[in-house]
Scaffold this motif. Sequence first.
Motif, PDB file in Angstrom:
ATOM      1  N   CYS A   5     139.012  64.584 -35.550  1.00 19.85           N
ATOM      2  CA  CYS A   5     139.222  65.699 -34.618  1.00 19.85           C
ATOM      3  C   CYS A   5     140.290  65.350 -33.588  1.00 19.85           C
ATOM      4  CB  CYS A   5     137.909  66.078 -33.945  1.00 19.85           C
ATOM      5  SG  CYS A   5     137.209  64.772 -32.894  1.00 19.85           S
TER       6      CYS A   5
ATOM      7  N   LEU B 249     146.933  75.576 -35.216  1.00 17.18           N
ATOM      8  CA  LEU B 249     145.631  75.292 -35.836  1.00 17.18           C
ATOM      9  C   LEU B 249     145.359  76.312 -36.944  1.00 17.18           C
ATOM     10  CD1 LEU B 249     143.086  73.495 -35.640  1.00 17.18           C
ATOM     11  CD2 LEU B 249     142.132  75.220 -34.078  1.00 17.18           C
TER      12      LEU B 249
ATOM     13  N   GLY C 165     143.319  79.403 -36.913  1.00  9.61           N
ATOM     14  CA  GLY C 165     141.915  79.035 -36.785  1.00  9.61           C
ATOM     15  C   GLY C 165     141.206  79.759 -35.654  1.00  9.61           C
TER      16      GLY C 165
ATOM     17  N   PRO D  28     138.550  77.106 -37.900  1.00  9.43           N
ATOM     18  CA  PRO D  28     139.658  76.232 -38.300  1.00  9.43           C
ATOM     19  C   PRO D  28     139.320  75.408 -39.531  1.00  9.43           C
ATOM     20  CG  PRO D  28     138.468  75.236 -36.502  1.00  9.43           C
ATOM     21  CD  PRO D  28     137.834  76.582 -36.734  1.00  9.43           C
TER      22      PRO D  28
ATOM     23  N   ARG E 278     140.874  69.764 -36.339  1.00 10.19           N
ATOM     24  CA  ARG E 278     140.107  70.672 -35.509  1.00 10.19           C
ATOM     25  C   ARG E 278     139.764  69.973 -34.189  1.00 10.19           C
ATOM     26  NH1 ARG E 278     135.995  73.141 -38.532  1.00 10.19           N
ATOM     27  NH2 ARG E 278     135.002  73.772 -36.596  1.00 10.19           N
TER      28      ARG E 278
END
Length: 225
Positions: free
Chosen positions: A63, A81, A92, A104, A109
């Motif tokens: 992430c 994204l 996303g 997403p 993410r």
Amino acid sequence: MRSASKLLIPVAAVAVLLAVSGCSEDEKPTAAKASPSELARYTAAPGSATPTDSPTTAASTKCVKTAGMSVKQLTGYLGELRSNSGAYRSRGLTLDSSGLNFTPEAVQRPCEAVKVKLAHYWVDVEKTRDETAVTPARYEYGYTLIDTASYKAGPKDGRVPDTAPPGGNGCQGTVSVTYLGEDIPPESLPNDLELTGTTAPVPVEVNGDGVLSAIYISPVDVESC
């Protein structure tokens, strides 16, 4: 609170003119500041779960830490994204008829929820000239701020509650904008809206460095205005 411009707009096969009335310097809208208690509760979509890294997928699903990002950095990150829908270049974080949706893809993410602003505006339409055999009907429109609030989206997939845009009515449409940073000045709102004859939301362009997405819902019966 209104912004100014004029434009010839088609309605069915007939062109009509929309114009935004002027807005004086001391009439600029001031959007309400949302307190932490006003941040919407986030509801994950049914069946969704917080992504977890396995030893074999940790590298691809790592992430992104968004805490501490500047408005410019976060705007660029959210703009890039991608959605897990697989549609080409789909985002996303989207704004549609159900409000803010966060879906997403697994790659890149955010690690934590991101806070964005959402503003809704009435598009007030008024007929200023009736149609004749030789001239089209003419309309004017202006903007009135409905509300502005802050919401948290993510990190789980789902729809952010209470973010659906208000629907249009006979003489009013709506424009909804999700953004970061400073509030949207009236002159940045679209000056080329069309009376589409449908209540389906359509994407529109709103100028501003922190703008993420904007949609427009047309009035449903401008002939009655």
